[in-house]
Design a protein around this motif. Structure first.
Motif, PDB file in Angstrom:
ATOM      1  N   ILE A 111     -10.829  30.881 -84.393  1.00 37.65           N
ATOM      2  CA  ILE A 111     -10.527  32.143 -83.699  1.00 37.65           C
ATOM      3  C   ILE A 111      -9.177  32.712 -84.142  1.00 37.65           C
ATOM      4  CG2 ILE A 111     -11.922  31.452 -81.705  1.00 37.65           C
ATOM      5  CD1 ILE A 111      -9.334  30.938 -80.161  1.00 37.65           C
ATOM      6  N   GLY A 112      -8.607  32.119 -85.203  1.00 36.96           N
ATOM      7  CA  GLY A 112      -7.394  32.664 -85.791  1.00 36.96           C
ATOM      8  C   GLY A 112      -6.101  32.146 -85.191  1.00 36.96           C
ATOM      9  N   ILE A 113      -6.159  30.986 -84.523  1.00 37.51           N
ATOM     10  CA  ILE A 113      -4.965  30.389 -83.924  1.00 37.51           C
ATOM     11  C   ILE A 113      -4.783  28.985 -84.496  1.00 37.51           C
ATOM     12  CG2 ILE A 113      -3.894  29.573 -81.773  1.00 37.51           C
ATOM     13  CD1 ILE A 113      -5.391  31.746 -80.295  1.00 37.51           C
ATOM     14  N   ASN A 114      -3.567  28.677 -84.880  1.00 38.06           N
ATOM     15  CA  ASN A 114      -3.275  27.327 -85.376  1.00 38.06           C
ATOM     16  C   ASN A 114      -3.419  26.329 -84.235  1.00 38.06           C
ATOM     17  OD1 ASN A 114      -1.723  24.922 -86.178  1.00 38.06           O
ATOM     18  ND2 ASN A 114      -1.119  26.154 -87.949  1.00 38.06           N
ATOM     19  N   ASP A 115      -4.109  25.209 -84.491  1.00 36.89           N
ATOM     20  CA  ASP A 115      -4.319  24.236 -83.409  1.00 36.89           C
ATOM     21  C   ASP A 115      -3.016  23.622 -82.921  1.00 36.89           C
ATOM     22  OD1 ASP A 115      -3.792  21.738 -85.021  1.00 36.89           O
ATOM     23  OD2 ASP A 115      -5.605  22.367 -86.065  1.00 36.89           O
ATOM     24  N   GLY A 116      -1.943  23.763 -83.711  1.00 32.23           N
ATOM     25  CA  GLY A 116      -0.640  23.274 -83.272  1.00 32.23           C
ATOM     26  C   GLY A 116      -0.037  24.137 -82.174  1.00 32.23           C
ATOM     27  N   ASP A 117      -0.569  25.361 -81.994  1.00 33.91           N
ATOM     28  CA  ASP A 117      -0.089  26.267 -80.961  1.00 33.91           C
ATOM     29  C   ASP A 117      -0.916  26.162 -79.683  1.00 33.91           C
ATOM     30  OD1 ASP A 117       1.923  27.303 -82.584  1.00 33.91           O
ATOM     31  OD2 ASP A 117       0.576  28.796 -83.460  1.00 33.91           O
ATOM     32  N   ALA A 118      -1.735  25.125 -79.591  1.00 29.74           N
ATOM     33  CA  ALA A 118      -2.560  24.910 -78.402  1.00 29.74           C
ATOM     34  C   ALA A 118      -2.432  23.462 -77.957  1.00 29.74           C
ATOM     35  CB  ALA A 118      -4.019  25.245 -78.696  1.00 29.74           C
ATOM     36  N   HIS A 119      -2.340  23.276 -76.650  1.00 23.39           N
ATOM     37  CA  HIS A 119      -2.252  21.933 -76.076  1.00 23.39           C
ATOM     38  C   HIS A 119      -3.600  21.604 -75.434  1.00 23.39           C
ATOM     39  CE1 HIS A 119      -0.467  18.409 -74.181  1.00 23.39           C
ATOM     40  NE2 HIS A 119      -1.015  18.801 -73.031  1.00 23.39           N
ATOM     41  N   PHE A 150      -3.040  27.769 -74.558  1.00 22.20           N
ATOM     42  CA  PHE A 150      -2.598  28.484 -75.753  1.00 22.20           C
ATOM     43  C   PHE A 150      -1.202  29.067 -75.531  1.00 22.20           C
ATOM     44  CE2 PHE A 150      -7.219  28.616 -75.851  1.00 22.20           C
ATOM     45  CZ  PHE A 150      -7.511  28.309 -77.170  1.00 22.20           C
ATOM     46  N   SER A 151      -0.365  28.981 -76.552  1.00 23.85           N
ATOM     47  CA  SER A 151       0.995  29.524 -76.450  1.00 23.85           C
ATOM     48  C   SER A 151       0.985  31.041 -76.424  1.00 23.85           C
ATOM     49  CB  SER A 151       1.849  29.035 -77.629  1.00 23.85           C
ATOM     50  OG  SER A 151       1.917  27.629 -77.636  1.00 23.85           O
ATOM     51  N   ASN A 152      -0.059  31.643 -77.027  1.00 24.26           N
ATOM     52  CA  ASN A 152      -0.172  33.099 -77.060  1.00 24.26           C
ATOM     53  C   ASN A 152      -1.313  33.550 -76.148  1.00 24.26           C
ATOM     54  OD1 ASN A 152       1.847  33.314 -79.126  1.00 24.26           O
ATOM     55  ND2 ASN A 152       0.294  32.677 -80.623  1.00 24.26           N
ATOM     56  N   VAL A 153      -1.247  34.815 -75.760  1.00 24.17           N
ATOM     57  CA  VAL A 153      -2.299  35.385 -74.915  1.00 24.17           C
ATOM     58  C   VAL A 153      -3.521  35.695 -75.773  1.00 24.17           C
ATOM     59  CG1 VAL A 153      -2.930  37.312 -73.413  1.00 24.17           C
ATOM     60  CG2 VAL A 153      -0.606  36.372 -73.330  1.00 24.17           C
ATOM     61  N   LEU A 154      -4.669  35.196 -75.379  1.00 26.09           N
ATOM     62  CA  LEU A 154      -5.908  35.464 -76.103  1.00 26.09           C
ATOM     63  C   LEU A 154      -6.380  36.889 -75.824  1.00 26.09           C
ATOM     64  CD1 LEU A 154      -7.991  32.198 -75.400  1.00 26.09           C
ATOM     65  CD2 LEU A 154      -6.594  32.709 -77.414  1.00 26.09           C
ATOM     66  N   ASP A 155      -6.793  37.595 -76.886  1.00 27.52           N
ATOM     67  CA  ASP A 155      -7.403  38.894 -76.648  1.00 27.52           C
ATOM     68  C   ASP A 155      -8.881  38.700 -76.310  1.00 27.52           C
ATOM     69  OD1 ASP A 155      -8.813  38.527 -79.073  1.00 27.52           O
ATOM     70  OD2 ASP A 155      -7.217  39.514 -80.216  1.00 27.52           O
TER      71      ASP A 155
END
Length: 302
Positions: free
Chosen positions: A68-76, A88-93
């Motif tokens: 989905i375009g997010i690095n797995d390192g940016d998700a716990h 997720f560190s960022n807000v999902l659209d």
């Protein structure tokens, strides 16, 4: 048979002060260097809570996150027998959220989803409100104790409360434990529990002061030691009851209340410790030597 609690608690408080100062310094260093490990409640990002019908591993989820375009390192990722949580560190659209659910459904067609999103402004507001809640509670307690007792009792009580709250925060910072809204609830609960224990001790000190000789500081010290001995059984019984309940919640409770119960376990122990070895001795220090002056004897008239 009742246990004899007659000890010199004021002497032991010197060791307690040293221990607390070390903890405080370690906490300050940790907070300045590491900060707190905020959950999605206090920082922007998306939290996806998934109820699953079979065990899913983190390795199975990582490719979906990358797709989905997010690095797995940016998700716990946290996995359990019937629950999976992805923070997720960022807000999902909308597109990313929809794609994530679609891909995950291929792993478990019976999965159900709960998505919580916090934007940056909301995260800052929640953090600010949490600080206000603790400060307002402390100010209210100080006013109450000052009215019921005296200002020295109020100062000693609030310093003791800040000590308890700061120790719990420091432990969470040092061990990188997650800080969420339930953690703030736990801190406020700890403050309430600690002040209850402290008030009982202060009330006994006040009662004993009415009938005690207060000529020297040694007399005041004896009053404090005797008051602590008289309330020790009650303090330990209350602490043990709350501690066991919190420990059971930590061991057997769900993931959603784990940090709350852990904070309660730590805070309950330090709440009892500070009431005995911080608050009461600190009041004695503030009280200082205030001898009761004898009434002036009238001079014989000539």
């Amino acid at each position: 048979m009742r246990f004899n609690w007659n000890f010199d608690y004021i002497k032991g408080s010197k060791i307690a002060y040293t221990f607390s100062i070390i903890l405080t310094v370690a906490g300050i260093i940790s907070l300045l260097s590491l900060g707190l490990n905020y959950a999605v409640d206090f920082r922007s990002g998306s939290n996806v809570d998934i109820t699953v019908s079979k065990a899913i591993t983190a390795e199975q989820i990582k490719p979906i996150i990358n797709d989905i375009g997010i690095n797995d390192g940016d998700a716990h990722i946290t996995t359990g027998a019937d629950r999976v949580n992805v923070r997720f560190s960022n807000v999902l659209d909308e597109k990313q959220e929809s794609q994530f659910k679609e891909e995950f459904t291929k792993l478990d067609s019976a999965a159900s989803y709960e998505v919580n999103t916090v934007d940056p402004e909301m995260a800052k507001e929640l953090e600010r409100n949490a600080i206000y809640a603790v400060l307002i509670a402390s100010i209210g307690i100080m006013i109450y104790v000052a009215i019921r007792f005296e200002w020295r009792f109020a100062v000693a009580a609030v310093i003791s409360l800040f000590h308890d709250a700061f120790v719990v925060i420091s432990v969470f910072s040092l061990f990188r434990l997650e800080v969420n809204l339930t953690f703030i609830t736990a801190v406020l609960t700890i403050v309430g529990f600690s002040i209850n224990d402290t008030i009982v001790i202060f009330d006994r000190i006040r009662e004993n002061l009415r009938f005690a000789k207060k000529t020297t500081k040694a007399d005041l010290r004896e009053v404090v030691n005797r008051s602590l001995a008289q309330t020790m059984t009650r303090s330990l019984n209350t602490t043990f009851t709350v501690f066991i309940a919190s420990l059971c919640l930590f061991i057997f409770g769900g993931e959603s209340i784990r940090m709350f119960s852990l904070a309660m376990v730590i805070g309950t122990l330090f709440g009892a410790y500070s009431s005995i070895f911080i608050a009461a001795p600190l009041w004695l220090t503030l009280k200082g030597k205030q001898p009761t002056k004898p009434k002036a004897t009238a001079k014989a008239s000539n």
